[in-house]
Design a protein around this motif. Structure first.
Motif, PDB file in Angstrom:
ATOM      1  N   SER A 157       0.862  -1.130  -0.115  1.00  0.00           N
ATOM      2  CA  SER A 157       0.079   0.026   0.060  1.00  0.00           C
ATOM      3  C   SER A 157       0.830   1.227  -0.166  1.00  0.00           C
ATOM      4  CB  SER A 157      -1.079   0.011   1.046  1.00  0.00           C
ATOM      5  OG  SER A 157      -1.636   1.282   1.302  1.00  0.00           O
ATOM      6  N   VAL A 158       1.912   1.257   0.718  1.00  0.00           N
ATOM      7  CA  VAL A 158       2.892   2.312   0.785  1.00  0.00           C
ATOM      8  C   VAL A 158       3.485   2.631  -0.607  1.00  0.00           C
ATOM      9  CG1 VAL A 158       4.647   3.537   2.001  1.00  0.00           C
ATOM     10  CG2 VAL A 158       3.223   2.226   3.222  1.00  0.00           C
ATOM     11  N   ASP A 159       4.035   1.641  -1.174  1.00  0.00           N
ATOM     12  CA  ASP A 159       4.654   1.736  -2.408  1.00  0.00           C
ATOM     13  C   ASP A 159       3.698   2.307  -3.335  1.00  0.00           C
ATOM     14  OD1 ASP A 159       7.601   0.103  -2.085  1.00  0.00           O
ATOM     15  OD2 ASP A 159       6.156  -0.896  -0.845  1.00  0.00           O
ATOM     16  N   LEU A 160       2.615   1.531  -3.289  1.00  0.00           N
ATOM     17  CA  LEU A 160       1.621   1.910  -4.381  1.00  0.00           C
ATOM     18  C   LEU A 160       1.121   3.572  -4.354  1.00  0.00           C
ATOM     19  CD1 LEU A 160      -0.642   1.088  -6.469  1.00  0.00           C
ATOM     20  CD2 LEU A 160      -2.167   0.641  -4.559  1.00  0.00           C
ATOM     21  N   GLY A 161       1.232   4.096  -3.145  1.00  0.00           N
ATOM     22  CA  GLY A 161       0.756   5.367  -2.931  1.00  0.00           C
ATOM     23  C   GLY A 161       1.823   6.325  -3.413  1.00  0.00           C
ATOM     24  N   LEU A 162       3.327   5.980  -2.979  1.00  0.00           N
ATOM     25  CA  LEU A 162       4.234   6.645  -3.858  1.00  0.00           C
ATOM     26  C   LEU A 162       4.220   6.533  -5.311  1.00  0.00           C
ATOM     27  CD1 LEU A 162       7.111   5.781  -1.003  1.00  0.00           C
ATOM     28  CD2 LEU A 162       5.692   8.212  -1.315  1.00  0.00           C
ATOM     29  N   TYR A 163       3.865   5.448  -5.682  1.00  0.00           N
ATOM     30  CA  TYR A 163       3.900   5.294  -7.335  1.00  0.00           C
ATOM     31  C   TYR A 163       2.891   6.162  -7.659  1.00  0.00           C
ATOM     32  CZ  TYR A 163       3.239   3.469 -11.863  1.00  0.00           C
ATOM     33  OH  TYR A 163       3.001   3.250 -13.226  1.00  0.00           O
ATOM     34  N   GLU A 182       9.578   8.847   5.790  1.00  0.00           N
ATOM     35  CA  GLU A 182      10.956   8.164   6.303  1.00  0.00           C
ATOM     36  C   GLU A 182      10.812   6.584   6.050  1.00  0.00           C
ATOM     37  OE1 GLU A 182      12.582   8.762  10.303  1.00  0.00           O
ATOM     38  OE2 GLU A 182      11.552  11.038  10.491  1.00  0.00           O
ATOM     39  N   TYR A 183      10.445   6.358   4.684  1.00  0.00           N
ATOM     40  CA  TYR A 183      10.250   5.225   4.073  1.00  0.00           C
ATOM     41  C   TYR A 183      11.272   4.874   3.082  1.00  0.00           C
ATOM     42  CZ  TYR A 183       7.788   1.370   1.905  1.00  0.00           C
ATOM     43  OH  TYR A 183       7.514  -0.080   1.365  1.00  0.00           O
ATOM     44  N   PRO A 184      12.136   4.126   3.407  1.00  0.00           N
ATOM     45  CA  PRO A 184      13.233   3.955   2.562  1.00  0.00           C
ATOM     46  C   PRO A 184      13.078   2.810   1.386  1.00  0.00           C
ATOM     47  CG  PRO A 184      13.410   2.477   4.716  1.00  0.00           C
ATOM     48  CD  PRO A 184      12.200   3.132   4.875  1.00  0.00           C
ATOM     49  N   CYS A 185      12.074   2.124   1.303  1.00  0.00           N
ATOM     50  CA  CYS A 185      12.053   1.062   0.372  1.00  0.00           C
ATOM     51  C   CYS A 185      11.580   1.352  -0.911  1.00  0.00           C
ATOM     52  CB  CYS A 185      11.178  -0.154   0.991  1.00  0.00           C
ATOM     53  SG  CYS A 185      11.692  -0.580   2.643  1.00  0.00           S
TER      54      CYS A 185
END
Length: 199
Positions: A157-163, A182-185
């Motif tokens: 969900s976090v990666d999707l949001g940033l994408y 502060e999300y490093p991935c």
């Protein structure tokens, strides 16, 4: 950008909150005054799969009035995909530009017919359930096919949001929000965990 966040009993909160945290930060950026959102459900209150209760802002709105409609996952999707009333409501998002899901929220987009002929992903435990709804199940963290974007398991969900931030506002905006969180991935739109269908 007007966004609808679909909520329902038995949803998994991280599915929704990770995406929500990233994309709603667009409102804090320059030009962000045009960014708005509603929490939408079939009733005024819903509870997630761990007992958190949400009070929604819109009860069963016509989803065609939104630019982006987002569906989270959770075990409840396995039943909801067969609920004609619920799926009929999701179908009102047909004219929304962006249809997005994470985890088994893809089953809801699929049941509504939005994944027909498209590549998509979901939680690894539900790959077989997703197969009848789409052209191909892709084992990736984020899959984009046209204006339909699906994310993998819960934390995707976090990666999707940033994408989606990167897609809408560019890599610099995504990096800024990534740093704020502060999300490093997150590897970016051209990362090995992102799959974009051709065309």
């Amino acid at each position: 950008m007007k966004m609808a966040f679909i909520l329902f009993d038995g949803m998994t909160s991280l599915d929704g909150i990770g995406f929500f945290e990233a994309v709603t930060r667009l409102r804090l950026m320059e030009g962000g005054e045009s960014v708005s959102w509603d929490f939408c459900a079939m009733k005024e209150e819903v509870s997630d799969d761990r007992g958190i209760t949400y009070r929604v802002s819109k009860v069963r709105p016509n989803l065609s009035g939104y630019d982006l409609v987002f569906a989270p996952g959770g075990m409840a999707t396995r039943t909801l995909r067969h609920d004609d009333d619920f799926v009929g409501w999701i179908r009102t998002a047909e004219s929304a530009k962006w249809k997005i899901s994470v985890c088994t929220g893809a089953l809801l987009l699929g049941a509504a017919g939005f994944l027909q002929g498209k590549r998509a992903t979901t939680n690894a435990s539900a790959f077989e359930l997703l197969e009848p709804y789409c052209a191909e199940v892709v084992k990736a963290r984020v899959v984009r096919d046209g204006h339909v974007i699906t994310g993998g398991g819960v934390s995707a969900s976090v990666d999707l949001g940033l994408y989606v931030v990167e897609l809408l506002k560019g890599a610099e905006a995504a990096r800024m929000i990534q740093q704020q969180m502060e999300y490093p991935c997150y590897l970016g739109a051209d990362g090995s965990d992102i799959y974009m269908a051709e065309g």
